[in-house]
Write a protein that holds these residues in place. Structure first.
Motif, PDB file in Angstrom:
ATOM      1  N   GLY A  11       0.995  38.313 -21.476  1.00  7.22           N
ATOM      2  CA  GLY A  11       0.382  39.553 -21.017  1.00  7.22           C
ATOM      3  C   GLY A  11       1.422  40.584 -20.624  1.00  7.22           C
ATOM      4  N   ASN A  12       0.941  41.680 -20.045  1.00  7.31           N
ATOM      5  CA  ASN A  12       1.824  42.759 -19.626  1.00  7.31           C
ATOM      6  C   ASN A  12       2.622  42.375 -18.391  1.00  7.31           C
ATOM      7  N   TYR A  13       3.800  42.954 -18.271  1.00  6.06           N
ATOM      8  CA  TYR A  13       4.641  42.750 -17.098  1.00  6.06           C
ATOM      9  C   TYR A  13       4.275  43.816 -16.063  1.00  6.06           C
ATOM     10  N   HIS A  14       4.090  43.396 -14.806  1.00 14.30           N
ATOM     11  CA  HIS A  14       3.729  44.341 -13.746  1.00 14.30           C
ATOM     12  C   HIS A  14       4.592  44.079 -12.519  1.00 14.30           C
ATOM     13  N   LYS A  15       5.068  45.149 -11.916  1.00 15.54           N
ATOM     14  CA  LYS A  15       5.829  45.007 -10.675  1.00 15.54           C
ATOM     15  C   LYS A  15       6.078  46.383 -10.073  1.00 15.54           C
ATOM     16  N   ASP A  16       6.628  46.386  -8.853  1.00 14.61           N
ATOM     17  CA  ASP A  16       7.110  47.623  -8.257  1.00 14.61           C
ATOM     18  C   ASP A  16       8.300  48.117  -9.066  1.00 14.61           C
TER      19      ASP A  16
END
Length: 359
Positions: free
Chosen positions: A246-251
């Motif tokens: 899936g997509n990478y998500h982070k601050d």
């Protein structure tokens, strides 16, 4: 000015977006395990929004750049993109507000708490970010409207020499693979919108460069596009192998590894652009209908997913989680219901449908 390959690419993109959202929003899945092939498919069906970013960049140069007028451009995008977004986003916002009110009425001893909850409800944040998962993918509209608003920068970008444009795009891509997409859910805030603008900017610029140099790309890469596809598939497999899907998500300013998804999607954009050019002189009626109504499907498929989710909860039923066939059937159902709704609205309100569903 019409490009059949990009038109067909738009149709394929919206199909992938709907299928991806059906999986990641829990309407239907095709496995309840972590087998490698499951993760590979997840990596391929997720991140379909990147295709629309590429197409937007391509069409900005191909259609709007030559006689670009910022005011007219923004008026058109506001009428046919922002207005339907604001109208349809009101549905889940009103639903959530009514839900809070009903909960307060049913629990009379907590009316004051419900009143405070109503006052604290982040209406502006919902409109700005499309954050609520009631309607899948609505985060895209505030993001793309900001991209449209900075179009004068892209006009200047187009006027640069090709080498300079490529260097800028590669530099931004390097930044994107470390920044990643913004966090989702309750952690999503107004700054997340700008993080996504920065993250997707190299894809938009790549779309512009591809349009500028489309004839060169078609002549040089034609016949070799499946090598590009094989690299993209290899990346999806490698992602799955190292446990990423899936997509990478982070601050934005924390380290979370290298985002391979954006590279994979850029390669797939190039593949579809070159491969579909083989059919430039052929009209595929099915894809033509889907492409012409892609915005309508985008705006309505989240509503269909939301409605099915409510039915599942109310009736306490679920689809077989480990069946790929069931997943395809459910996703196809969501897609075709969304398409039918769009066509129905266009039929009964031909002069207003673009304001309601963007098609």
């Amino acid at each position: 000015m019409f490009k059949t390959n990009i038109h067909n690419f738009r149709a394929i993109s919206i199909i992938l977006v709907v299928f991806g959202h059906c999986y990641f929003f829990g309407i239907s899945t095709f496995a309840d395990n972590d087998d490698l092939y499951v993760k590979v498919i997840r990596n391929l069906i997720s991140g379909g929004s990147a295709f629309f970013v590429f197409i937007s960049g391509f069409l900005f140069h191909h259609i709007f750049y030559k006689n670009f007028k910022f005011k007219e451009f923004m008026i058109k995008k506001t009428k046919y993109v922002l207005v339907p977004y604001l109208l349809l986003s009101t549905i889940p916002i009103v639903y959530l507000l009514i839900k809070i009110c009903i909960s307060g009425i049913l629990s009379s001893n907590t009316l004051s708490l419900r009143y405070d909850e109503l006052l604290a409800f982040p209406v502006f944040r919902h409109y700005l970010t499309g954050v609520d998962k009631s309607f899948a993918g609505y985060w895209y509209i505030p993001f793309i409207m900001i991209v449209f608003a900075i179009s004068p920068l892209f006009v200047r970008f187009i006027k640069l020499k090709l080498k300079t444009s490529i260097v800028i795009t590669l530099f931004l891509l390097i930044c994107s693979v470390f920044i990643h997409k913004s966090l989702e859910g309750i952690e999503y805030n107004m700054f997340s919108v700008f993080q996504n603008v920065f993250y997707f900017s190299p894809i938009y610029l790549f779309g512009i460069i591809s349009s500028e140099n489309k004839n060169i790309l078609y002549s040089k890469i034609k016949g070799n596009e499946f090598y590009i596809l094989s690299i993209a598939l290899s990346l999806a497999i490698f992602q799955a192998y190292i446990g990423e899907f899936g997509n990478y998500h982070k601050d934005p300013f924390t380290f979370g590894g290298i985002d391979l998804m954006i590279i994979q999607k850029i390669l797939l954009c190039l593949f579809f652009m070159i491969f579909l050019n083989r059919f430039e002189n052929y009209k595929l009626r099915f894809l033509e209908i889907i492409a012409a109504n892609s915005f309508g499907v985008f705006f309505t498929h989240g509503i269909v997913i939301w409605f099915i989710g409510i039915l599942k909860w109310k009736l306490d039923f679920s689809f077989t989680s480990n069946s790929f066939i069931i997943y395809c059937m459910v996703s196809s159902l969501v897609f075709f219901v969304s398409l039918i709704i769009t066509l129905f609205i266009k039929r009964i309100l031909p002069n207003y449908s673009r304001y309601l569903v963007g098609s």
